[in-house]
Design an enzyme around this catalytic site. Structure first.
Site, PDB file in Angstrom:
ATOM      1  N   GLU A  16      -9.548 -13.433  37.216  1.00 18.31           N
ATOM      2  CA  GLU A  16      -8.889 -13.806  35.997  1.00 18.31           C
ATOM      3  C   GLU A  16      -9.523 -13.535  34.678  1.00 18.31           C
ATOM      4  O   GLU A  16      -9.306 -14.307  33.937  1.00 18.31           O
ATOM      5  CB  GLU A  16      -8.580 -15.464  36.151  1.00 18.31           C
ATOM      6  CG  GLU A  16      -7.830 -15.607  37.384  1.00 18.31           C
ATOM      7  CD  GLU A  16      -7.639 -17.285  37.421  1.00 18.31           C
ATOM      8  OE1 GLU A  16      -6.812 -17.836  36.638  1.00 18.31           O
ATOM      9  OE2 GLU A  16      -8.389 -17.781  38.367  1.00 18.31           O
ATOM     10  N   PHE A 184       3.560 -19.508  51.961  1.00 17.42           N
ATOM     11  CA  PHE A 184       2.938 -18.788  50.719  1.00 17.42           C
ATOM     12  C   PHE A 184       1.469 -18.902  51.082  1.00 17.42           C
ATOM     13  O   PHE A 184       0.808 -19.881  51.406  1.00 17.42           O
ATOM     14  CB  PHE A 184       3.238 -19.849  49.400  1.00 17.42           C
ATOM     15  CG  PHE A 184       4.568 -19.673  48.899  1.00 17.42           C
ATOM     16  CD1 PHE A 184       4.786 -18.728  47.896  1.00 17.42           C
ATOM     17  CD2 PHE A 184       5.351 -20.368  49.174  1.00 17.42           C
ATOM     18  CE1 PHE A 184       6.169 -18.564  47.121  1.00 17.42           C
ATOM     19  CE2 PHE A 184       6.779 -20.676  48.656  1.00 17.42           C
ATOM     20  CZ  PHE A 184       6.860 -19.628  47.870  1.00 17.42           C
ATOM     21  N   SER A 192      -4.189 -17.907  38.850  1.00 15.41           N
ATOM     22  CA  SER A 192      -3.058 -17.142  38.031  1.00 15.41           C
ATOM     23  C   SER A 192      -2.249 -16.393  39.232  1.00 15.41           C
ATOM     24  O   SER A 192      -1.796 -15.081  38.810  1.00 15.41           O
ATOM     25  CB  SER A 192      -3.987 -16.102  37.263  1.00 15.41           C
ATOM     26  OG  SER A 192      -4.655 -16.709  36.006  1.00 15.41           O
ATOM     27  N   SER A 333       1.434 -19.828  28.237  1.00 15.29           N
ATOM     28  CA  SER A 333       1.068 -20.719  29.191  1.00 15.29           C
ATOM     29  C   SER A 333       1.510 -22.031  29.126  1.00 15.29           C
ATOM     30  O   SER A 333       1.831 -22.709  27.961  1.00 15.29           O
ATOM     31  CB  SER A 333      -0.406 -21.065  28.994  1.00 15.29           C
ATOM     32  OG  SER A 333      -0.993 -19.550  29.403  1.00 15.29           O
TER      33      SER A 333
END
Length: 365
Positions: A16, A184, A192, A333
């Protein structure tokens, strides 16, 4: 009047890195220069610390590409305890006396308790969570265990440790077969949405685990929860007062087969997903999300700030997905957007975080 010196540290050795650079540019732009002096420290992807001027930080987003901290002709720096206090010292002999560090670092080697431990040892106050909370919140497996023990609902999952995958991957796949698709698959200690895959069928699971393992040898397989993806930003209270929750926001995925991955967050010109700063929730559900967010913040031992990501099921049940102890501070964000929707300006958010850091005592607390 003595001005508080704030050192903004950004970049870092995680995947990130570039998002940290973008966040830092927005934080520096928002710092009240009438109250605070600012210096910048960039950490390269290889872990080299270099001095960055304010204008250099502000210019990071202007290249049109994801920015990267580079050594170039910049001075190397380190954090040192000196007789006058904690200083940022460079190879040119310059030393800045620092009262607060703002570690705008996302992911491992920055958001995971590592730099927090260094700053604790250096005797300097800093924005955000302490060592233990940062480490526990970075590891999604540890987060879920702590939350579940405190009675906070989390979704079904399977953890995949490195030795388990190397020694008996069939046992891992069998354990995952108890979960309902979609699944997932994600690095246990990442952010992120890097390295995350949405898996619709068992034949795709093994490949998704390998993708996640490129970023972390500890992997989480989570059962998808049918419901809305609701986020809530939390700010600590002043002088021991209760934490405060923003209005909840919502991640709206426009592609029914997609999810809010790294591309959707930062790269895609197409609106595959977006952040709705004020989710359309009735009062009861909104209050429930805020209470769960504050409880998770406290249970995990967070300080300063966190963004708590939840799922709200159709029956109103709130599950915590994960916390983020140093959420993104880009203009898109969720953390700043939700507080702006709650009535704070971006500059007020940044000032609030610095003030909370200044209030916090040094040492054990």
């Amino acid at each position: 009047m003595n001005r508080t010196h704030v050192a903004v540290i950004f970049g870092g050795m995680s995947s990130e890195h570039s998002i940290s650079c973008l966040s830092a540019a927005n934080v520096v732009a928002a710092i009240d220069r009438e109250r605070f002096d600012v210096s910048g420290v960039g950490i390269t992807p290889d872990g080299v610390w270099v001095r960055y001027g304010v204008d250099e930080i502000l210019g990071l987003p202007s290249t049109g590409q994801l920015p990267v901290v580079e050594v170039g002709d910049r001075s190397l720096v380190s954090v040192k305890q000196m007789p006058e206090g904690t200083c940022i010292v460079d190879t040119e002999g310059n030393a800045d006396l620092v009262q607060v560090v703002f570690p705008v670092l996302h992911g491992p080697f920055g958001e995971d308790g590592t730099i927090q431990g260094l700053l604790e040892m250096a005797g300097v106050r800093y924005v955000g969570c302490g060592v233990a909370a940062s480490a526990n919140c970075m590891d999604k497996h540890l987060t879920k265990m702590i939350l579940a023990e405190a009675g906070v609902l989390v979704g079904p999952y399977v953890v995949v440790r490195d030795h388990e995958w190397r020694e008996d991957r069939n046992a891992v796949l069998k354990a995952a077969s108890r979960l309902e698709y979609p699944l997932f698959v994600k690095p246990a200690r990442g952010g992120s949405s890097i390295g995350i895959s949405k898996v619709m069928s068992p034949d795709r699971l093994e490949a998704a685990i390998e993708v996640a393992r490129e970023h972390d040898n500890k992997v989480l397989i989570e059962q998808g929860i049918r419901g809305r993806e609701i986020e809530c930003s939390v700010l600590d209270g002043h002088h021991g007062a209760a934490p405060r929750a923003s209005v909840p926001g919502e991640i709206v995925v426009h592609d029914p087969d997609g999810f809010y991955d790294f591309e959707a967050k930062y790269l895609s010109g197409e609106q595959k997903a977006s952040v709705q700063a004020r989710a359309k929730l009735d009062d009861e559900i909104r209050n429930r999300v805020q209470k769960v967010a504050i409880k998770a913040f406290r249970v995990l031992g967070c300080e300063g700030l966190a963004r708590i990501d939840t799922f709200v099921a159709p029956d109103g049940t709130v599950y915590v997905n994960e916390p983020n102890t140093m959420p993104g501070f880009t203009r898109s964000s969720g953390f700043p957007l939700m507080w702006q929707a709650s009535g704070m300006t971006y500059a007020q958010i940044v000032s609030e975080l610095i003030e909370l850091a200044l209030e916090r005592p040094l040492g054990l607390r």
